[in-house]
Motif scaffolding. Structure first.
Motif, short mmCIF file in Angstrom:
data_model
loop_
_atom_site.label_atom_id
_atom_site.label_comp_id
_atom_site.label_asym_id
_atom_site.label_seq_id
_atom_site.Cartn_x
_atom_site.Cartn_y
_atom_site.Cartn_z
N TRP A 36 0.84 -1.20 0.00
CA TRP A 36 0.00 0.00 0.00
C TRP A 36 0.87 1.26 0.00
CZ3 TRP A 36 -0.63 4.29 2.97
CH2 TRP A 36 -1.77 5.05 2.74
N CYS A 37 1.92 1.25 0.82
CA CYS A 37 2.82 2.41 0.87
C CYS A 37 3.50 2.64 -0.48
CB CYS A 37 3.89 2.22 1.95
SG CYS A 37 3.28 2.39 3.64
N ALA A 39 2.35 1.93 -3.38
CA ALA A 39 1.37 2.40 -4.35
C ALA A 39 0.82 3.79 -4.04
CB ALA A 39 0.21 1.41 -4.43
N ASN A 40 0.87 4.21 -2.77
CA ASN A 40 0.17 5.44 -2.38
C ASN A 40 1.03 6.56 -1.84
OD1 ASN A 40 -2.82 4.74 -2.68
ND2 ASN A 40 -1.99 2.97 -1.63
N THR A 41 2.31 6.34 -1.69
CA THR A 41 3.20 7.40 -1.21
C THR A 41 4.45 7.41 -2.07
OG1 THR A 41 4.36 6.01 0.38
CG2 THR A 41 2.39 7.15 1.18
N LYS A 42 5.17 8.51 -2.01
CA LYS A 42 6.44 8.58 -2.72
C LYS A 42 7.48 7.78 -1.94
CE LYS A 42 5.62 12.95 -4.95
NZ LYS A 42 6.09 14.30 -5.18
N ASP A 61 0.54 11.50 4.93
CA ASP A 61 0.80 10.09 4.61
C ASP A 61 0.62 9.23 5.86
OD1 ASP A 61 1.38 10.55 1.91
OD2 ASP A 61 3.52 10.86 2.33
N LEU A 64 -3.21 8.90 6.54
CA LEU A 64 -3.85 7.99 5.58
C LEU A 64 -3.48 6.54 5.85
CD1 LEU A 64 -3.49 9.98 2.23
CD2 LEU A 64 -5.59 9.48 3.50
N PHE A 65 -2.23 6.30 6.19
CA PHE A 65 -1.80 4.94 6.51
C PHE A 65 -2.56 4.40 7.71
CE2 PHE A 65 0.95 2.07 8.91
CZ PHE A 65 1.26 1.13 7.94
N ARG A 68 -6.13 3.57 6.98
CA ARG A 68 -6.26 2.34 6.18
C ARG A 68 -5.97 1.08 7.00
NH1 ARG A 68 -7.22 -1.83 4.54
NH2 ARG A 68 -6.79 -2.72 2.50
#
Length: 70
Positions: A36-37, A39-42, A61, A64-65, A68
């Motif tokens: 997930w990290c 795909a969803n964070t830099k 970030d 959001l983590f 989730r």
């Protein structure tokens, strides 16, 4: 009083601690969280420290983590 999330005193990054998720009914460790990290964070804004400990450079970030995976 607003309580801020814990930060690593060495680098100032936000610390998140989560249990290994049970996504498909079998143990996968923290791989779903790592995926997930990715795909969803830099890449340079997060790191997996081990045993459910993640660090995030940015507060959004981190939030959001936790939303989730908590």
């Amino acid at each position: 009083m607003i309580k801020y999330p814990p930060r690593n005193p060495l680098n100032g990054w936000f610390i998140a601690s989560v249990q290994a998720p049970n996504v498909t009914g079998r143990y996968q460790g923290w791989s779903p969280c790592v995926n997930w990290c990715e795909a969803n964070t830099k890449e340079q804004n997060w790191r997996f420290c081990g045993e459910g400990i993640f660090e995030f450079r940015r507060l959004d970030d981190h939030i959001l983590f936790l939303l989730r995976w908590s």
